[in-house]
Design an enzyme around this catalytic site. Structure first.
Site, mmCIF file in Angstrom:
data_model
loop_
_atom_site.group_PDB
_atom_site.id
_atom_site.type_symbol
_atom_site.label_atom_id
_atom_site.label_comp_id
_atom_site.label_asym_id
_atom_site.label_seq_id
_atom_site.Cartn_x
_atom_site.Cartn_y
_atom_site.Cartn_z
ATOM 1 C CG ASP A 175 -1.934 1.121 1.211
ATOM 2 O OD1 ASP A 175 -2.016 1.842 0.191
ATOM 3 O OD2 ASP A 175 -2.649 1.285 2.211
ATOM 4 C CG ASP A 384 -3.582 4.511 -2.908
ATOM 5 O OD1 ASP A 384 -2.575 4.067 -2.324
ATOM 6 O OD2 ASP A 384 -4.736 4.379 -2.462
#
Length: 513
Positions: A175, A384
């Protein structure tokens, strides 16, 4: 007369060959002298790569040969205008595969997309180690998390060291929108179900709780999670506890600690991480999360003295269990397999959202047709790996959707009902291949990012009766656009935090293990 005619014919044939050769040389010279190059508009890819179940575990030999020939062909020809659409091959699921793949069921996919929407919404709001000798790079496999019931990507870390020197192997979500790396730990008061055994701190000779007076417990933890650590009595004295919440309602709470972490043969001593004792959320069956954000507690920052603050990844398009992409730490490009040069754009930091990576998008095209919208170039765009579906400003999304629908509908594909947050869907039942227009984003500085064919369509129903444009609109024009992981497939994405650059290159990220 016959001989003269034959000689004349041979002369014309040689002249045509000479003219063709001169044209090729001229085109190559133009490409080499800075001629304008049209961005990539097409590729060939089977739609079976959109599948979530066991039927997607093999790429058929015919497609593999096509893909290899295509890559070789693109190497050999000069950069120039390319096709405006791509052909995707569609292979439908049998109903029997759905029950064996909960993450691929319509209900589960809908819940995952709902959680993804909550995460994307949360990203709109501002959020108030000793390392061994330096080395060039480290590389670890990166795979689709579908077998762990998540649409994110996972990698394996080795944590701790028991009396025999062995480490626990744990699969964690990768992440870039988070900083603190954490895993579920024993004794877990409230843990979700994971596939790997819970990490046991008591069995690791190198584990240590972070003291309450350490800087990591105060300023660093606050910057990484939005809240400083707090002290409480533990088994052997006071310990620093953390609390980390996510936009979809997920959370992790536990002890801030240090231990040895292994990544692709590299060993990191005294790595600061969260030992989660109470965890909840849609993390699937993974053991936790790897934080690749920008603050002091992220993996990138903690290893900056060793890997230079540079990392990259290549996200595979398939959900196959026997193929993998890669996560690379360091600036050594020898591990890359990119088929185009890495093109860089400026990495932008937002003090109000310190963990995140932003860039500027100045233009866009769909299937080679330019789209115009007031939202293009209006503000920073977040990239992201932990958000699945790309979110665009309403004006940009409307323009992209309209051009995509114009081209896709003109090709004869009928519309289907919306699915969850995806509002542009089609019935592709009976089709083995479809022509798919590709989205190209023009980035600040002239770099282009073209979405891979598998990143354009999301298969909501196994029989192909509901296949949707894999993008969505933000609620408001002034919110932050997000480029999600679904649209980053088959790209080498490079994050250079020292030189403040984000790089993109085409790469076939489906490697054989």
């Amino acid at each position: 007369m016959a001989a003269a005619s034959s000689s004349s014919a041979r002369g014309r044939h040689l002249l045509l060959r000479l003219l063709a050769l001169l044209a090729v040389v001229g085109n190559a010279a133009a490409a080499g002298s800075g001629a304008v190059v049209v961005g990539k508009k097409s590729a060939v890819l089977p739609l079976r790569e959109l599948e979530w179940g066991a039927a997607a575990r093999k790429i058929q030999g015919r497609y593999a040969q096509q893909k290899k020939a295509q890559i070789l062909g693109e190497h050999r020809k000069a950069e120039g205008a390319r096709r405006a659409t791509t052909v995707l091959e569609l292979k439908h699921h049998s109903p029997a595969t759905i029950s064996n793949q909960p993450a691929g069921s319509e209900g589960y996919l809908s819940r995952l997309l709902a959680a993804d929407a909550a995460r994307a919404a949360s990203l709109q709001l501002p959020r108030a180690a000793s390392i061994q000798s330096r080395q060039a790079a480290a590389q670890v496999p990166l795979t689709s998390g579908i077998r762990f019931q998540t649409l994110n990507y996972v990698t394996t870390i080795a944590l701790g060291k028991d009396s025999s020197g062995a480490a626990a192997k744990l699969n964690v979500i990768v992440d870039t929108g988070s900083d603190l790396t954490w895993v579920q730990c024993k004794p877990c008061r409230a843990c979700y179900e994971q596939r790997d055994p819970l990490f046991d701190p008591a069995s690791s000779a190198t584990y240590a709780a972070v003291p309450c007076n350490a800087s990591a417990c105060a300023a660093s933890l606050k910057e990484a999670t939005g809240a400083p650590g707090f002290c409480a009595k533990g088994g052997s004295g006071e310990r620093c506890y953390y609390g980390l919440g996510y936009g979809d309602g997920s959370f992790s709470r536990g002890v801030l600690a240090t231990d040895t972490v292994g990544l692709g043969g590299a060993k990191l001593d005294a790595f600061v991480f969260g030992c989660g004792l109470s965890n909840h959320g849609l993390f699937g069956g993974t053991a936790g999360l790897m934080g690749l954000g920008r603050t002091e507690l992220s993996l990138v920052s903690q290893t900056a003295s060793r890997f230079g603050g540079v990392f990259s990844y290549c996200l595979p398009a398939t959900t196959s269990g026997d193929s993998t992409g890669s996560l690379s730490l360091g600036s050594d490009p020898s591990s890359y397999r990119n088929t185009t040069p890495v093109a860089y754009t400026r990495m932008i930091a937002d003090p109000a959202q310190p963990p995140f990576y932003f860039m500027n998008v100045t233009g866009a095209s769909v299937g080679g047709a330019a789209v115009t919208a007031s939202g293009l170039g209006a503000r920073n765009v977040l990239i992201d790996s932990g958000t699945v579906i790309t979110r665009l400003a309403p004006s940009v999304y409307r323009a992209v959707r309209a051009e995509f629908a114009r081209q896709f509908t003109a090709a004869g594909y009928p519309a289907a009902p919306a699915f969850s947050l995806l509002d542009t869907c089609y019935n592709l039942t009976g089709h083995d291949e479809v022509n798919v227009p590709l989205l190209t984003l023009r980035l600040e500085g002239g770099a282009d990012m073209t979405v891979e064919a598998a990143g354009m369509l999301f298969m909501a129903k196994k029989d192909g009766s509901q296949v949707c444009l894999a993008m969505a609109s933000l609620p408001y024009e002034d919110q932050t656009p997000i480029i999600g992981n679904y649209q980053q497939k088959n790209k080498r994405v490079v994050y250079d935090t020292v030189r403040s650059g984000l790089g993109f290159a085409d790469e076939d990220c489906t490697y054989s293990m």
